[in-house]
Write a protein that holds these residues in place. Structure first.
Motif, PDB file in Angstrom:
ATOM      1  N   HIS A  59       4.705  -1.455  64.453  1.00  8.93           N
ATOM      2  CA  HIS A  59       4.105  -1.092  65.746  1.00  8.93           C
ATOM      3  C   HIS A  59       5.198  -1.139  66.799  1.00  8.93           C
ATOM      4  CE1 HIS A  59       1.194  -0.734  68.964  1.00  8.93           C
ATOM      5  NE2 HIS A  59       1.536  -1.913  69.475  1.00  8.93           N
ATOM      6  N   ASP A  60       5.971  -0.027  66.889  1.00  8.03           N
ATOM      7  CA  ASP A  60       7.155  -0.035  67.741  1.00  8.03           C
ATOM      8  C   ASP A  60       7.649   1.399  67.914  1.00  8.03           C
ATOM      9  OD1 ASP A  60       9.499  -0.847  69.128  1.00  8.03           O
ATOM     10  OD2 ASP A  60       9.557  -2.717  67.983  1.00  8.03           O
ATOM     11  N   LEU A  61       8.888   1.526  68.418  1.00  5.98           N
ATOM     12  CA  LEU A  61       9.538   2.820  68.530  1.00  5.98           C
ATOM     13  C   LEU A  61      10.419   3.050  67.312  1.00  5.98           C
ATOM     14  CD1 LEU A  61      10.663   2.887  72.277  1.00  5.98           C
ATOM     15  CD2 LEU A  61       8.782   4.164  71.248  1.00  5.98           C
ATOM     16  N   ARG A  62      10.283   4.229  66.741  1.00  5.56           N
ATOM     17  CA  ARG A  62      11.128   4.596  65.606  1.00  5.56           C
ATOM     18  C   ARG A  62      12.421   5.221  66.129  1.00  5.56           C
ATOM     19  NH1 ARG A  62      11.046   6.125  60.253  1.00  5.56           N
ATOM     20  NH2 ARG A  62      12.594   7.726  59.751  1.00  5.56           N
ATOM     21  N   HIS A  63      13.562   4.755  65.622  1.00  7.15           N
ATOM     22  CA  HIS A  63      14.858   5.309  65.993  1.00  7.15           C
ATOM     23  C   HIS A  63      15.322   6.271  64.905  1.00  7.15           C
ATOM     24  CE1 HIS A  63      15.905   2.255  69.238  1.00  7.15           C
ATOM     25  NE2 HIS A  63      14.770   1.810  68.730  1.00  7.15           N
ATOM     26  N   PHE A  64      15.944   7.359  65.325  1.00 12.92           N
ATOM     27  CA  PHE A  64      16.482   8.331  64.379  1.00 12.92           C
ATOM     28  C   PHE A  64      18.008   8.238  64.358  1.00 12.92           C
ATOM     29  CE2 PHE A  64      12.394   9.989  65.742  1.00 12.92           C
ATOM     30  CZ  PHE A  64      11.797  10.308  64.529  1.00 12.92           C
ATOM     31  N   LYS A  65      18.609   8.739  63.290  1.00  9.36           N
ATOM     32  CA  LYS A  65      20.067   8.673  63.146  1.00  9.36           C
ATOM     33  C   LYS A  65      20.771   9.455  64.244  1.00  9.36           C
ATOM     34  CE  LYS A  65      20.292   7.776  58.187  1.00  9.36           C
ATOM     35  NZ  LYS A  65      20.783   8.258  56.873  1.00  9.36           N
ATOM     36  N   ASP A  66      20.157  10.573  64.657  1.00  4.49           N
ATOM     37  CA  ASP A  66      20.734  11.349  65.753  1.00  4.49           C
ATOM     38  C   ASP A  66      20.428  10.630  67.067  1.00  4.49           C
ATOM     39  OD1 ASP A  66      21.692  13.205  67.508  1.00  4.49           O
ATOM     40  OD2 ASP A  66      20.105  14.682  67.159  1.00  4.49           O
ATOM     41  N   LYS A  67      21.460  10.118  67.716  1.00  5.94           N
ATOM     42  CA  LYS A  67      21.262   9.313  68.918  1.00  5.94           C
ATOM     43  C   LYS A  67      20.731  10.129  70.094  1.00  5.94           C
ATOM     44  CE  LYS A  67      24.780   5.902  67.692  1.00  5.94           C
ATOM     45  NZ  LYS A  67      26.057   5.244  68.084  1.00  5.94           N
ATOM     46  N   ASN A  68      20.855  11.451  70.016  1.00  5.09           N
ATOM     47  CA  ASN A  68      20.349  12.305  71.091  1.00  5.09           C
ATOM     48  C   ASN A  68      18.868  12.619  70.944  1.00  5.09           C
ATOM     49  OD1 ASN A  68      22.903  12.586  72.358  1.00  5.09           O
ATOM     50  ND2 ASN A  68      23.496  14.116  70.830  1.00  5.09           N
TER      51      ASN A  68
END
Length: 599
Positions: free
Chosen positions: A479-488
């Protein structure tokens, strides 16, 4: 002839574009007022321009007739094409945050200026009644014969794609969708001509001519994807990741510019999403999306809200386990939105790319293909034009397809290649590892803040098998924000209540595949029940299922329910297993909370 071409250009620029701009201005000015007088002025202006064109005799008239046609079309667009009131339409289309206007590139609130008013259409005007209960669709997962980063590579892949379009394997198909990113790259981007029938245009790039002619020869709708340089009305050039749709005559009837880019340096995105639709001669209207677009609300949700139930989807999807493998997410999205999705993925298993399918809402996959070895595969299905509200009808089993012998290119692949599938970052997940060897029935609840996942699971233990490896299992909650490999890339609001496979009882060892030849399915799941409650926001809640051979479950293997708890301003979601399963990798309630997305 040069002189008459110059006249045509001037008339297009100042008459056609002038009428178009004037119509946009009046649409906003008269949003909630009668438009009769405004429409009369627009019509008079168009008649004057058309009269000047028609009065010219001889060859010039033939050259300028398309201009006259455009003026008439624009002038007659002042009337709402169906019974939806203008006021209601404008309210929906004038708010970029919740949905923008639509059509082929041109957007009726003027967010993006089209270079070809002849092709302007609104979502509402394209909806028609299907002419048959089904249409025959094909998607092609392509393992390209070369990289499209050189002129020579582009030529080789173009020939491969033309051969596929003209192949006997596609006989009888109405529409075919090809993957994203196979034809070229950003550094070999192709300039778009002003014409729409590239096959007859000597000024069009050879790639576009050949593809247009192939669609014409095959007499089918063809959806391609490529990197294209397009000039705007100020003659500035913009590089886009673009889907192009050809009709049976090889004419371009739709273009869509990818909005949600993923690691595509130098590629531009539109200021607002294109809401692109096209209507076929078999009476079905399609929306268009590309790859990473499917992770976000727009443009698809706006199209769905306007009644679009069929989507074409070229993709170059890097699968991530255990929740975001390609075919798994395609089916989840189509199921949750109850739409038909024609999804064609690029085949590159060494970097985790494979998984294409034809999906029909709550009926799940009609055809699906996932390969751990390089292959090119054609999938064909009869797609219902009226999407079923449930999966209660008869369903044929999902075909676990092998590579097409005529169109495949095979080579050996190592275990290390298989391991290149992406994997979820579990650092912010809460997990409970289940010990079925001591207790075949496991129940409980795991919470993160006020987000809780209740579970009830029953298995039969088939025991260890010498020389084979077995999965262990864990309840996994996020239950959070998902981060992606592409920082942009924007961080994505995500909620997960799931049962997933692990190779050992640690977070670092979950979502990892055991090679199929070495796995023993020790546990036979007789019952799985997952339940959770989610705050009522702008979200999409979907069932996410995956077997150990990386294919989604059949839709009648599970039961997914989503209801609203009005007094608590929440959603209640549940996912249960309908029939015993041994090859379980993922069984999840997966939610994308768009309101929580952040830059």
């Amino acid at each position: 002839m040069i002189f008459f071409n110059l006249i045509q250009f001037v008339l297009r620029t100042y008459c056609v574009e002038g009428v178009s701009y004037y119509k946009e201005y009046s649409d906003r000015l008269f949003e909630n007022k009668p438009r009769m007088f405004d429409q009369k002025l627009l019509t008079i202006f168009s008649i004057i321009s058309v009269t000047l064109i028609v009065s010219i005799d001889g060859a010039p008239k033939k050259i300028l007739i398309p201009v006259a046609t455009q003026l008439v079309n624009i002038a007659t667009q002042g009337k709402t094409p169906i019974s939806t009131p203008i006021q209601k339409t404008q309210k929906i289309l004038s708010n970029p945050a919740k949905g923008t206007s639509t059509g082929y590139r041109k957007q009726s609130t003027g967010y993006h200026k089209s270079s070809d008013p002849l092709l302007q259409k609104t979502i509402l005007s394209t909806l028609t009644k299907p002419k048959a209960p089904t249409y025959k669709a094909a998607v092609v997962e392509v393992n390209p014969v070369a990289r499209g980063d050189t002129i020579e590579g582009v030529a080789k892949v173009t020939k491969q794609v033309v051969d596929i379009i003209e192949s006997k394997d596609l006989n009888g198909v109405d529409i075919v969708v090809l993957p994203e990113g196979i034809l070229n790259t950003a550094n070999t981007a192709i300039p778009l001509p002003n014409s729409t029938l590239y096959c007859d245009d000597p000024n069009a790039d050879a790639v576009l001519r050949k593809l247009s002619c192939a669609a014409q020869k095959a007499k089918k709708y063809v959806v391609i994807n490529l990197y294209a340089n397009e000039k705007d009305e100020h003659f500035s050039t913009h590089l886009y990741n673009m889907a192009i749709v050809f009709d049976r005559q090889g004419t371009v009837i739709a273009k869509y510019r990818k909005y949600h880019l993923f690691g595509e340096r130098g590629v531009e995105r539109p200021k607002v999403p294109d809401l692109t639709t096209f209507t076929t001669d078999f009476g079905v209207t399609f929306g268009v999306a590309i790859c990473f677009d499917l992770m976000f609300a727009n443009p698809m949700e706006t199209l769905i809200a306007h009644g679009i139930k069929n989507f074409v989807y070229p993709t170059y999807w890097f699968s991530g386990l255990p929740y975001l493998s390609s075919a798994q997410y395609q089916q989840s999205w189509a199921y949750a939105n109850n739409v038909n999705l024609l999804a064609a993925n690029t085949n590159a298993p060494n970097i985790g790319c494979s998984g294409s399918g034809i999906y029909s809402g709550r009926s799940g996959a009609l055809e699906v293909f996932v390969s751990l070895t390089p292959a090119t595969k054609v999938l064909i299905a009869d797609v219902p034009t009226n999407v079923s509200a449930d999966h209660s009808g008869k369903m044929k089993p999902i075909k676990k397809l092998m590579a097409n012998e005529k169109l495949s290119k095979s080579r050996s692949i190592s275990t290390q290649d298989v391991a290149n599938f992406g994997r979820e970052d579990f650092s912010k997940y809460s997990m409970k590892f289940l010990d079925f060897s001591n207790n075949p029935i496991q129940t409980g609840e795991i919470c993160i803040d006020d987000f809780c996942c209740e579970y009830s699971i029953e298995v039969s233990d088939l025991g260890q098998l010498k020389g084979k490896s077995s999965y262990s299992y864990a309840i996994s909650v996020f239950h959070d924000l998902r981060h992606f490999k592409d920082k942009n890339t924007s961080k994505a609001g995500q909620d997960v209540c799931s049962l997933i496979a692990c190779i050992k009882n640690s977070k670092e060892n979950c979502g990892i595949m055991i090679p199929i030849s070495k796995v023993h399915h020790r546990y036979n799941f007789k019952k799985i029940q997952l339940e959770t409650k989610l705050p009522k926001t702008h979200m999409k809640v979907m069932p996410s299922t995956l077997s150990t051979d990386l294919q989604p479950f059949q839709a009648n293997d599970f039961d997914f329910k989503l209801s609203e708890i009005k007094e608590a301003n929440k959603y209640a979601a549940s996912l249960s297993l309908n029939s015993p399963k041994q090859d379980l990798f993922t069984f999840a309630i997966f939610s994308r909370d768009y309101d929580r997305d952040s830059a």
